[in-house]
Scaffold this motif. Structure first.
Motif: not given
Length: 55
Positions: A21-24, A30-34
């Motif tokens: 879910k966190r990726l959906a 920030r892209t680093e967290l993703h």
């Protein structure tokens, strides 16, 4: 390998990543967290697939 088979692999990979879910739904600015969440998700997907094929 034709373009149809490659497309299937890419679409299947995205479908597996969207189970998390966190990726959906991307909430991080920030892209680093993703990226920090994508790496363990990919590791889990690979581990589950290897575990399934070993059994």
């Amino acid at each position: 390998m034709g373009p149809g088979k490659l497309r299937y692999v890419v679409e299947q990979t995205f479908a597996l990543l969207h189970r998390f879910k966190r990726l959906a739904v991307r909430r991080e600015r920030r892209t680093e967290l993703h990226d920090a969440f994508v790496s363990p998700a990919c590791s889990l997907i690979c581990w589950r697939r290897l575990k399934k094929h070993r059994s």
